[in-house]
Every structure is written in C-alpha cells, then in structure tokens.
Design a protein around this motif. Sequence first.
Motif, PDB file in Angstrom:
ATOM      1  N   UNK A 273      32.857  32.323  30.272  1.00 43.26           N
ATOM      2  CA  UNK A 273      31.662  33.142  30.087  1.00 43.26           C
ATOM      3  C   UNK A 273      31.802  34.569  30.610  1.00 43.26           C
ATOM      4  N   UNK A 274      32.843  34.853  31.380  1.00 40.85           N
ATOM      5  CA  UNK A 274      32.993  36.234  31.880  1.00 40.85           C
ATOM      6  C   UNK A 274      33.610  37.149  30.822  1.00 40.85           C
TER       7      UNK A 274
ATOM      8  N   UNK B 181      30.748  41.468  44.628  1.00 38.28           N
ATOM      9  CA  UNK B 181      31.619  41.689  45.787  1.00 38.28           C
ATOM     10  C   UNK B 181      32.676  40.602  45.945  1.00 38.28           C
ATOM     11  N   UNK B 182      32.353  39.372  45.510  1.00 39.52           N
ATOM     12  CA  UNK B 182      33.325  38.293  45.762  1.00 39.52           C
ATOM     13  C   UNK B 182      33.644  37.442  44.536  1.00 39.52           C
ATOM     14  N   UNK B 183      32.837  37.495  43.488  1.00 42.21           N
ATOM     15  CA  UNK B 183      33.110  36.714  42.283  1.00 42.21           C
ATOM     16  C   UNK B 183      33.725  37.580  41.197  1.00 42.21           C
ATOM     17  N   UNK B 184      34.550  36.963  40.366  1.00 43.43           N
ATOM     18  CA  UNK B 184      34.984  37.628  39.141  1.00 43.43           C
ATOM     19  C   UNK B 184      33.810  37.591  38.163  1.00 43.43           C
TER      20      UNK B 184
ATOM     21  N   UNK C  26      36.038  41.755  34.569  1.00 47.49           N
ATOM     22  CA  UNK C  26      37.010  41.268  33.588  1.00 47.49           C
ATOM     23  C   UNK C  26      37.103  42.176  32.365  1.00 47.49           C
ATOM     24  N   UNK C  27      36.052  42.953  32.101  1.00 45.04           N
ATOM     25  CA  UNK C  27      36.151  43.938  31.015  1.00 45.04           C
ATOM     26  C   UNK C  27      37.271  44.918  31.296  1.00 45.04           C
TER      27      UNK C  27
ATOM     28  N   UNK D 156      45.323  45.211  36.655  1.00 44.01           N
ATOM     29  CA  UNK D 156      44.258  45.125  37.660  1.00 44.01           C
ATOM     30  C   UNK D 156      43.388  43.901  37.371  1.00 44.01           C
ATOM     31  N   UNK D 157      42.639  43.471  38.399  1.00 44.12           N
ATOM     32  CA  UNK D 157      41.621  42.419  38.290  1.00 44.12           C
ATOM     33  C   UNK D 157      42.184  41.123  37.704  1.00 44.12           C
ATOM     34  N   UNK D 158      43.137  40.541  38.427  1.00 38.72           N
ATOM     35  CA  UNK D 158      43.780  39.307  38.002  1.00 38.72           C
ATOM     36  C   UNK D 158      43.010  38.048  38.393  1.00 38.72           C
ATOM     37  N   UNK D 159      41.990  38.174  39.210  1.00 36.93           N
ATOM     38  CA  UNK D 159      41.310  37.016  39.766  1.00 36.93           C
ATOM     39  C   UNK D 159      40.770  36.072  38.708  1.00 36.93           C
TER      40      UNK D 159
END
Length: 448
Positions: free
Chosen positions: A201-202, A215-218, A223-224, A236-239
Amino acid sequence: MDHNNGSVLSSPSDFAEGVGRMFYLIDPKKTRFERVEDVPNFYVQSWPYFFTFMILEHIVLKLKGKRGIRLNDGITSFSNGMFVEGGRMIWRGAEFYSYTWIYNNWKMVELPWDSTTTWLLAALGMDFCYYWMHRACHEIHILWAQHQVHHTSEDFNMGVGVRQSILQGWCGFAFYLPLALAIPPAQFMVHHQFSYLYMFWIHTEAVNRLGPLEYFLNTPSHHRIHHGSNPYCIDVNYGGVLIIWDKLFGTFRAEKDTDRIVYGLIYQQPSFNPIHLQTFYTKYVIAKFKEYTTWSHKLQAVFNRPSWKPENYVRFQDMPEDPDLHLRVKYDVILPKWCTAYLLCHYALVLFGFYRLFMLHLSLSPVAVVAFVLYLLGSLTVFGMILDASPKAPFLELLRCLVLITATSLVPSLRLNLFSQMFYVSSAIFWFLFVYKTIVIKVEKKGD
C-alpha cells in the motif's frame, strides 16, 4: 514449503483482520505458529484486498483530477506478480529449506515459538535484513538485474507493489539466513509475508504525508522518492516497514514539496510484456560481461554498481539532472475497445486458472504443475504482447487458444463445459482470420 491456505472470507471479523494485515496491524497471538506447515499463505489470501485497494486508489486519484491507474500498466504489474507466484508453485518454497536446515543444525539460541518477544524480534530482524537485501539489490549489478522489474513502471501505484522478479527471492534470500541462528522458521515465514503485504500500500500517489508516522515508518511519501529516476532519488530510502534503518545508515532522503519525481528506470525499456521485463536487464549484464577483456573488469561489470565503468566512473545519484527527463512521454498503446474487452475476459480466465492451480498444485505431480504454470505464464506473455501491439501476438494468441482446446479435449479431467469450449473455439477462429489479414486492429502508440 508451500502453504495451501487460500480460504474465503467468512465474516466481517475475517475481513477486518485481512485489512489489518495490510498495515501490519495484527495480533501476535493469532499469528504464532509452531510448524512451518501451519503458516497460512497470507500473501495469496490478500489478493482480493490488493484489487480492492487498487480500485479505491483509482477512485481517489480520479477525484484529485489525476489519470488514475492505466489498465495496461496495471495488468502488466499483476502479470509480473503471477510470474512470481508461478515460480513459487514450481519450486514449492525450496528457498526456505536452507533457512530451516540452518536453524535445525546451527541455531545458537532456542527462542520459544509461542512468545510475543520472539514474534517482535522476528519482525525487527526481518526488517533489518530486508534493508540490507534491498540495498544490495540496488548497489550490486547482477542483483539489480532482477530487482529492476519492480521499478519498470512509469506510474507509481499499488499495482507496482506486486510487480516483482521471479528470481529475486533466490538472489536475495541469503541476506535473511543469519536470522536462522535464532528465529524459528515459522516466525520468519510469517513476517516475511507481512513485510511484503505492508509494502503493497505504500506504492501510491493517493496518500500524502502521514504526520508523526513519517519519523519511523516507511510511508508512501518516503517510497515515492525511492522509485524516482531523478538523480536525487537514486540509492535512497531502502527501508521496508521501518525507515529508521535509512536514517541510521545514511541513505534517507525526505520528499520535498518542490520535487517533480519521474518514475521508471533511468534507461527505460518500454513494454507491457512481462517476460521481456523479467529478462532484458539480465541480458544486458551478460553483454557487459562479454564486452570487457580482463577478468577484473568482467567481475566489476557483474558485481559493482549498475553505473560502474572502467573509466570516468560517476554514480547515478551524483550526476546532474537532465532537463529532458521531465519531457519523457510515458509509453502507452491505445487498443480498440473490443480488443480491450477481449483481453479482460481472457485475463479473468487466467486469474481464475491461477487460483484453481494454487488450490490444487500440492496434490498434482510436479510435471503437471510445471506444464500448467508454463501455459499460464505463456498466456500472460501473449497478453503483454497484445498490449504492446506486437506483430507476433495474433499468431501466438491463436496458438494459445488451440493448445488449450487440444489439451482439454485429450485430458478428461481438464474437459471444459460447452460454453467454455465455444468461447475458446470462437477466439481461435477470430485470430485465425486476423492472421490471414481478414481483420485489422488499429492501434496508437505513445512514448516508444
């Protein structure tokens, strides 16, 4: 280790639990299992939610004045998702055996399977290992050759969440094996599924920022950035579920109001053909390997970053942004309405075939499973070629219909009812006429 639990929803509470699983809002007590065989296939159970969420996303996007989910792009995403599920049916979860073997022979600590603490440690460990697996898939060329399938869409919607590589599970699984020294296999399998359900859903432009959760969730906002082909979006933003790993290891970038993200690959390969999207970059890596004459360069071409070159090596994220990037026209093929209707009817039949095969494949012989999976994946490939308006598609679609008619006539257990037989016979006759130029399909291509 395939877990054949595709049960139908039976109550509102079941529906609520299913929705909760999409957001990792689950009761640990209900998702603790002693044996791997007891773990349901939550991922397959969630396909109805995937469709429901995408319909809601499409409505929200249209209300915001945006185009919504393109039918050809959405079909392509689900086709690639079925490639992954087809592969899992063929090798029957064999990649999980290595995890179980290490746990049974090398575990360093005996954590109780029915403990909430174990459940939480499994969730945290899974997400930590996912971060490093995901990062490696972007920074090691041969792993990127598989992971790039997930980035091929020029749109950013929830359908992209199921657009995955059939081989990435094998390529990235080694990153999870250290967990086998402590985490029971059943707990690992539970969180391996929930992690990917959360990440479905992200993938959306319909949701803006989520306040303190950022602050703590992807989130969709984080993810955009990850899916952009702009230089500031690269690496960037691999979480997975948590974004804290990126903040700890220096790979985080927040979305800005001024960002104009262009989705897709840096060097886009326009196609709706799933087999092409699954394989074209691996062919490119092999070509690069053959291109170089020294073994040092050959190995660098395979295992270094995708942007690596022997000379004047500049990482993609350090390159200046090309203004023409924002002028790139999305690849699109406008088919006649009757052709779209034909595809939707046959695609629905293939979806139903996949569901039936999933429910029965453990009771079938491996040869039968391979044959059915290859036919279904071949069908998805032909559909993709039709969406591309490939000149080879009409003959292949004729052949596909004839194969099904022949197989169901020769094998009693596969026999179709009269309506289904006539449907496929009429489809075959139609494409026979098309192949011999009696019928012409007019299409319009954009961005190719």
